[in-house]
Every structure is written in structure tokens, then in C-alpha cells.
Design an enzyme around this catalytic site. Structure first.
Site, PDB file in Angstrom:
ATOM      1  N   TYR A 179       0.798  -1.221   0.000  1.00 40.67           N
ATOM      2  CA  TYR A 179       0.000   0.000   0.000  1.00 40.67           C
ATOM      3  C   TYR A 179       0.835   1.279   0.000  1.00 40.67           C
ATOM      4  O   TYR A 179       0.296   2.357  -0.225  1.00 40.67           O
ATOM      5  CB  TYR A 179      -0.963   0.001   1.195  1.00 40.67           C
ATOM      6  CG  TYR A 179      -2.196  -0.849   0.952  1.00 40.67           C
ATOM      7  CD1 TYR A 179      -2.122  -2.234   1.030  1.00 40.67           C
ATOM      8  CD2 TYR A 179      -3.413  -0.274   0.624  1.00 40.67           C
ATOM      9  CE1 TYR A 179      -3.240  -3.019   0.788  1.00 40.67           C
ATOM     10  CE2 TYR A 179      -4.537  -1.047   0.383  1.00 40.67           C
ATOM     11  CZ  TYR A 179      -4.441  -2.414   0.462  1.00 40.67           C
ATOM     12  OH  TYR A 179      -5.559  -3.188   0.224  1.00 40.67           O
ATOM     13  N   LYS A 210       3.050 -15.355   4.765  1.00 42.25           N
ATOM     14  CA  LYS A 210       3.368 -16.316   3.714  1.00 42.25           C
ATOM     15  C   LYS A 210       4.884 -16.507   3.784  1.00 42.25           C
ATOM     16  O   LYS A 210       5.625 -16.159   2.862  1.00 42.25           O
ATOM     17  CB  LYS A 210       2.897 -15.736   2.365  1.00 42.25           C
ATOM     18  CG  LYS A 210       3.013 -16.651   1.180  1.00 42.25           C
ATOM     19  CD  LYS A 210       1.984 -17.777   1.140  1.00 42.25           C
ATOM     20  CE  LYS A 210       2.299 -18.688  -0.028  1.00 42.25           C
ATOM     21  NZ  LYS A 210       1.525 -19.938  -0.028  1.00 42.25           N
ATOM     22  N   ASP A 228      -2.737 -18.509   2.577  1.00 41.89           N
ATOM     23  CA  ASP A 228      -3.641 -19.366   1.799  1.00 41.89           C
ATOM     24  C   ASP A 228      -4.344 -20.379   2.707  1.00 41.89           C
ATOM     25  O   ASP A 228      -5.560 -20.582   2.638  1.00 41.89           O
ATOM     26  CB  ASP A 228      -2.906 -20.048   0.634  1.00 41.89           C
ATOM     27  CG  ASP A 228      -1.585 -20.696   1.033  1.00 41.89           C
ATOM     28  OD1 ASP A 228      -1.147 -20.524   2.193  1.00 41.89           O
ATOM     29  OD2 ASP A 228      -0.978 -21.379   0.176  1.00 41.89           O
ATOM     30  N   ASP A 281      -6.377  -7.165   3.936  1.00 41.25           N
ATOM     31  CA  ASP A 281      -7.444  -6.670   3.063  1.00 41.25           C
ATOM     32  C   ASP A 281      -8.252  -7.844   2.527  1.00 41.25           C
ATOM     33  O   ASP A 281      -9.485  -7.852   2.565  1.00 41.25           O
ATOM     34  CB  ASP A 281      -6.823  -5.875   1.905  1.00 41.25           C
ATOM     35  CG  ASP A 281      -7.887  -5.379   0.935  1.00 41.25           C
ATOM     36  OD1 ASP A 281      -8.898  -4.834   1.399  1.00 41.25           O
ATOM     37  OD2 ASP A 281      -7.695  -5.564  -0.283  1.00 41.25           O
ATOM     38  N   ASP A 315     -12.322  -9.489   3.778  1.00 39.45           N
ATOM     39  CA  ASP A 315     -13.503  -9.678   2.928  1.00 39.45           C
ATOM     40  C   ASP A 315     -14.021 -11.110   3.073  1.00 39.45           C
ATOM     41  O   ASP A 315     -15.232 -11.344   3.147  1.00 39.45           O
ATOM     42  CB  ASP A 315     -13.203  -9.369   1.449  1.00 39.45           C
ATOM     43  CG  ASP A 315     -13.557  -7.928   1.082  1.00 39.45           C
ATOM     44  OD1 ASP A 315     -13.463  -7.053   1.968  1.00 39.45           O
ATOM     45  OD2 ASP A 315     -13.925  -7.679  -0.080  1.00 39.45           O
TER      46      ASP A 315
END
Ligand code: IPM
Ligand code: MN
Length: 349
Positions: free
Chosen positions: A137, A187, A219, A243, A247
Site C-alpha cells: 500500500y 506467507k 492461503d 485486506d 472480505d
């Protein structure tokens, strides 16, 4: 004399509609619990940008710094190129005000259906602490040879020890208040540089604060969120993973209608509170937007100001209208929430 000055940025699409209802709930709580509020409106968003080319004028930013908190509806509209308002207004506020934590509760409320089979209220109740000022970002990168066959684009993810550690400290403190379990999501098997920094810092902070530290690759965390959400209590993760994960979190908790967020600088005011849902231009103006996520974001705002009883009443007021919410307009839901907040009772009709 007002006890708090709250800057209000309704923004675009359904933003103004849901923010109007959140304000009613907050005003009702202020009247009931005896504190004074001064709302200051800012017409920032798509219209302002189209009219003047300004997403966030320096004068507005300067004023916002003096507010006690900021309530934001949503930014973005199809007639403004993607990124202009997201970067120029929302992300700029996160960076300029150093709102380094994005706190996103993932909570399945009663009367809300999760798409997960056999999952009910109580089965999904976790917090995601998303780092909010670093990672991809930051906008570090660029393009050369644009449009040609040799085009190169880079988007560099930047993580700093200070940035990672302060976010971890906040998350560990929240975990300590709850179950004492903190899960780092990253990750580390691929992002060996940033992952190593997060992992080492998380180990140190968890040991220091006295919380149990767990780890999941991003993941796998998606898989677990769907298959076994109860394994998480507080998740801490980087900006982009956060982010995406939030969701998914909103989806398992029944959708964006109840997904609230707080962009926090725990050390200094003002922090910024916004529903996760965005501007939803397809339903703007139809009166069908669910104001609950905005109201729950306003509850987080009150909590952050230290008005705990008011925050609890606003959350309870929002929860009280969830049963059959789809049958009511945005404004009718807001009125019912405000009534519940003012009187302390759940609406009966
Ligand atoms: C969010 C949004 C923003 C983000 C966009 C609008 C810049 O998706 O708050 O989750 O990516 O952080
Ligand atoms: Mn998002």
C-alpha cells in the site's frame, strides 16, 4: 460545550445514507449517556474531486487532525478513475494520520445467516488486526516502457521493524484481553524476507506480552476461516493479506452488512471509523443499503473515545434490528436503532 468533535466524511454512493443513520445512533447515545458531540461535515469524495480536482485538500487534512474521531461512509464512484479517491483520500488519511492498525471484527450476529453450513452465532467471533500503513500500500514502485513490449511494472512491499512491531503489540494486547491466543498470518514460505521479519517480531512480542502465538500461511488461513473459523481468536497480518482476509471474514460472518472497521492510531487521536462495504453505487439512492455496518463502526468509534456504555448500547441497538432487516429501508432501520439506543429497549415492531 461539546466533549468530542467528530469529523464526518459521508463520501460517495451509499456512504451518506448509512452515515446519516449512524449519526442518529451516536446522537441518541450521547443524549442517553450525557456527553456532548459536535459534528463537523466534510464534503470530500467524488463530487468534490470532479468539481475541483481535490481529493483531500491540505486545509481539510489540517482540520481533521484536530478532530477527536472521524466517521467515514465510503469513497469511490464509477465516474472517477479507480485509485484516485482510494489513494488520494482514504489511503492518504490512513498514512497522514498514521492509522497503523485496521481493526476488523469478524462476528456472526444472531439473526444473520452465515453461508457456512452448521455455523451459528458464537461460532464466528474473531478480530483481524490488519497492518494499515505499510506493505504494497505504500505505493513504492513504478512503470518503465509503458505500453511497449518491454514494459516493466514494480510494486514494492515495504515492511519496517517499527511498523510491524507496533501492529503486533496492539494485536497481542487485544489477544491478552480475550483468549490469550494470537495467530500470525503471512506467507513465510515464499515471502522469506518480510515473513522472517514478521515471524521474529511476533515471537518476541508474544513472549513479552504473554500470549500464545500460532501461525498460518495466508492461503491456509483462507481454508481454515471457512472450514474451522473457531480456531482463530485474534489474527494479525500484513496490509494486503488483511485486506483480502477481511472480505472473506465478512463473507463467513454473513456479508458486508455487519462488517465494521476501525483505522486506529492507538496512541493519538483522531482515528477513523468506516464500514467495510464501500460505496455500492449500484444501490445508492434506493434506500435499501443496510446501515448496520456503519452503526457498528460508530460503536467502535465510541469505544475508542472511552464511551464504553454508549458503545455497548449502539452495538446492541444495531443487533436488535438484524432480525428481518431486509424488510426495512435504510432510514427505517436507522430510526429503529436510534430508538433502541435512546430507550435501552429492543424494537418490538
Ligand atoms: C478496504 C478497501 C480499501 C483497501 C480500498 C478502498 C483502498 O478495500 O478498506 O478494505 O484496499 O484497503
Ligand atoms: Mn478491502
Amino acid at each position: 460545550m461539546a466533549d468530542y468533535t467528530i469529523a464526518c466524511l459521508p463520501g460517495d454512493g451509499i456512504g451518506p445514507e448509512v452515515v446519516a443513520e449512524a449519526r442518529k445512533a451516536v446522537d441518541a447515545a450521547a443524549a442517553r449517556f450525557g456527553f456532548g458531540l459536535a459534528w463537523v461535515d466534510y464534503d470530500l469524495g467524488a463530487d468534490r474531486w470532479l468539481r475541483t480536482g481535490e481529493a483531500l485538500p491540505d486545509t481539510a487534512l489540517k482540520e481533521l487532525r484536530d478532530a477527536d474521531a472521524i466517521l467515514l461512509g465510503a469513497v469511490g464512484r464509477p465516474d472517477v478513475p479507480p485509485g484516485v479517491l482510494e489513494r488520494g483520500l482514504l489511503l492518504r488519511l490512513r498514512f497522514e494520520l498514521d492509522l497503523y492498525v485496521n481493526l476488523r471484527p469478524v462476528k456472526l450476529y444472531p439473526a444473520v445467516a452465515s453461508p457456512l453450513a452448521g455455523v451459528g452465532p458464537g461460532d464466528v467471533d474473531l478480530l483481524v488486526v490488519r497492518e494499515n500503513t505499510e506493505g504494497v500500500y505504500v505505493g513504492a514502485g513504478g512503470v518503465v516502457h509503458r505500453g511497449g513490449p518491454a514494459e516493466v511494472a514494480t510494486e514494492t512491499s515495504i515492511e519496517t521493524r517499527v511498523g510491524v512491531e507496533r501492529c503486533l503489540r496492539y494485536a497481542a494486547a487485544r489477544a491478552k484481553e480475550r483468549s490469550g491466543r494470537l495467530t500470525l498470518v503471512h506467507k513465510t514460505n515464499v515471502l522469506v524476507h518480510a515473513g522472517d521479519l514478521w515471524r521474529r517480531a511476533a515471537g518476541e512480542v508474544a513472549a513479552e506480552v504473554g500470549v500464545e502465538l500460532d501461525y498460518a500461511h495466508a492461503d491456509a488461513a483462507c481454508l481454515y476461516l471457512v472450514g474451522d473459523p473457531g480456531r482463530f481468536d485474534v489474527i494479525v497480518t500484513d496490509n494486503l493479506f488483511g485486506d483480502i482476509l477481511t472480505d472473506l471474514g465478512a463473507a463467513i460472518a454473513g456479508g458486508l452488512g455487519t462488517a465494521a472497521s476501525a483505522n486506529l492510531n492507538p496512541a493519538s487521536s483522531p482515528s477513523l471509523f468506516e464500514p467495510v462495504h464501500g460505496s455500492a453505487p449500484d444501490i445508492a439512492g434506493t434506500g435499501t443499503a443496510n446501515p448496520v455496518a456503519a452503526v457498528l463502526s460508530a460503536a467502535l468509534l465510541l469505544q475508542h473515545l472511552g464511551e464504553r456504555a454508549a458503545a455497548a448500547a449502539v452495538e446492541a441497538g444495531a443487533v436488535a434490528v438484524l432480525q428481518g432487516a431486509a424488510g426495512y429501508s435504510t432510514q427505517a432501520l436507522g430510526d429503529r436503532i436510534a430508538t433502541a439506543v435512546a430507550g435501552g429497549g429492543a424494537p418490538t415492531t
